[in-house]
Write a protein that holds these residues in place. Structure first.
Motif, PDB file in Angstrom:
ATOM      1  N   GLU A  87       0.827  -1.204   0.000  1.00 29.78           N
ATOM      2  CA  GLU A  87       0.000   0.000   0.000  1.00 29.78           C
ATOM      3  C   GLU A  87       0.863   1.255   0.000  1.00 29.78           C
ATOM      4  O   GLU A  87       1.807   1.390   0.773  1.00 29.78           O
ATOM      5  N   ALA A  88       0.534   2.196  -0.877  1.00 31.45           N
ATOM      6  CA  ALA A  88       1.160   3.524  -0.878  1.00 31.45           C
ATOM      7  C   ALA A  88       0.084   4.531  -0.492  1.00 31.45           C
ATOM      8  O   ALA A  88      -1.038   4.471  -0.997  1.00 31.45           O
ATOM      9  N   SER A  89       0.414   5.439   0.432  1.00 33.10           N
ATOM     10  CA  SER A  89      -0.571   6.386   0.956  1.00 33.10           C
ATOM     11  C   SER A  89       0.046   7.765   1.144  1.00 33.10           C
ATOM     12  O   SER A  89       1.265   7.913   1.215  1.00 33.10           O
ATOM     13  N   LEU A  90      -0.826   8.745   1.265  1.00 30.63           N
ATOM     14  CA  LEU A  90      -0.436  10.076   1.705  1.00 30.63           C
ATOM     15  C   LEU A  90      -1.041  10.269   3.085  1.00 30.63           C
ATOM     16  O   LEU A  90      -2.244  10.076   3.272  1.00 30.63           O
ATOM     17  N   VAL A  91      -0.212  10.624   4.050  1.00 29.31           N
ATOM     18  CA  VAL A  91      -0.677  10.856   5.418  1.00 29.31           C
ATOM     19  C   VAL A  91      -0.848  12.357   5.591  1.00 29.31           C
ATOM     20  O   VAL A  91       0.124  13.110   5.539  1.00 29.31           O
ATOM     21  N   TYR A  92      -2.076  12.786   5.782  1.00 23.63           N
ATOM     22  CA  TYR A  92      -2.404  14.200   5.929  1.00 23.63           C
ATOM     23  C   TYR A  92      -2.541  14.564   7.396  1.00 23.63           C
ATOM     24  O   TYR A  92      -3.061  13.779   8.185  1.00 23.63           O
ATOM     25  N   ALA A  93      -2.108  15.769   7.730  1.00 25.95           N
ATOM     26  CA  ALA A  93      -2.335  16.309   9.069  1.00 25.95           C
ATOM     27  C   ALA A  93      -3.612  17.142   8.989  1.00 25.95           C
ATOM     28  O   ALA A  93      -3.624  18.226   8.439  1.00 25.95           O
ATOM     29  N   ILE A  94      -4.698  16.591   9.505  1.00 21.57           N
ATOM     30  CA  ILE A  94      -5.990  17.283   9.447  1.00 21.57           C
ATOM     31  C   ILE A  94      -6.071  18.322  10.560  1.00 21.57           C
ATOM     32  O   ILE A  94      -6.628  19.380  10.397  1.00 21.57           O
ATOM     33  N   GLU A  95      -5.500  18.017  11.699  1.00 24.53           N
ATOM     34  CA  GLU A  95      -5.481  18.928  12.838  1.00 24.53           C
ATOM     35  C   GLU A  95      -4.234  18.620  13.636  1.00 24.53           C
ATOM     36  O   GLU A  95      -3.638  17.556  13.460  1.00 24.53           O
TER      37      GLU A  95
END
Length: 123
Positions: A110-118
């Motif tokens: 799996e390849a993902s983008l980890v976003y900082a939502i808060e």
């Protein structure tokens, strides 16, 4: 007769950090991003590997423009998929604190983008 021993380290993970931001100081700890990653990866995962050379990549931004970035590659292993949230929380925290929209992460297939939502913290 087997003449070796193997020890599983678990699931591999690979992520990219923007190399130009690794020397930024993180507040309020007054440690660099690089030192913060070192401390947490050793404490939480028992170690890591980082590439000494810079990788670069291109990607399409949301506005359709092509973006470019230089990155340092990190590899870490962890036993049990329940440890993945610890890593993704770290990446989300660092992304937020250094002003990055997201961090690229590979786990297994799996390849993902980890976003900082808060703002988040693993502490």
């Amino acid at each position: 007769m087997k003449r070796y021993k193997m020890q599983s380290l678990g699931r591999p993970a690979f992520f990219l950090m923007p190399s130009l931001k690794l020397k930024l100081l993180m507040e309020p700890e007054k440690v660099t991003v690089e030192a913060h990653l070192h401390q947490v990866l050793v404490k939480e995962f028992g170690g890591y590997t980082a590439a000494s050379s810079t990788m670069y990549g291109f990607w399409m931004r949301d506005d359709g423009e092509v973006a470019y970035g230089e990155h340092r590659a990190y590899r870490v292993a962890f036993l049990g998929k329940e440890r993945l949230p610890t890593l993704t929380t770290l990446l989300a925290e660092v992304a937020h604190r250094i002003g990055e929209k997201c961090i690229y992460l590979e786990t297994g297939e799996e390849a993902s983008l980890v976003y900082a939502i808060e703002p988040v913290s693993i502490e």
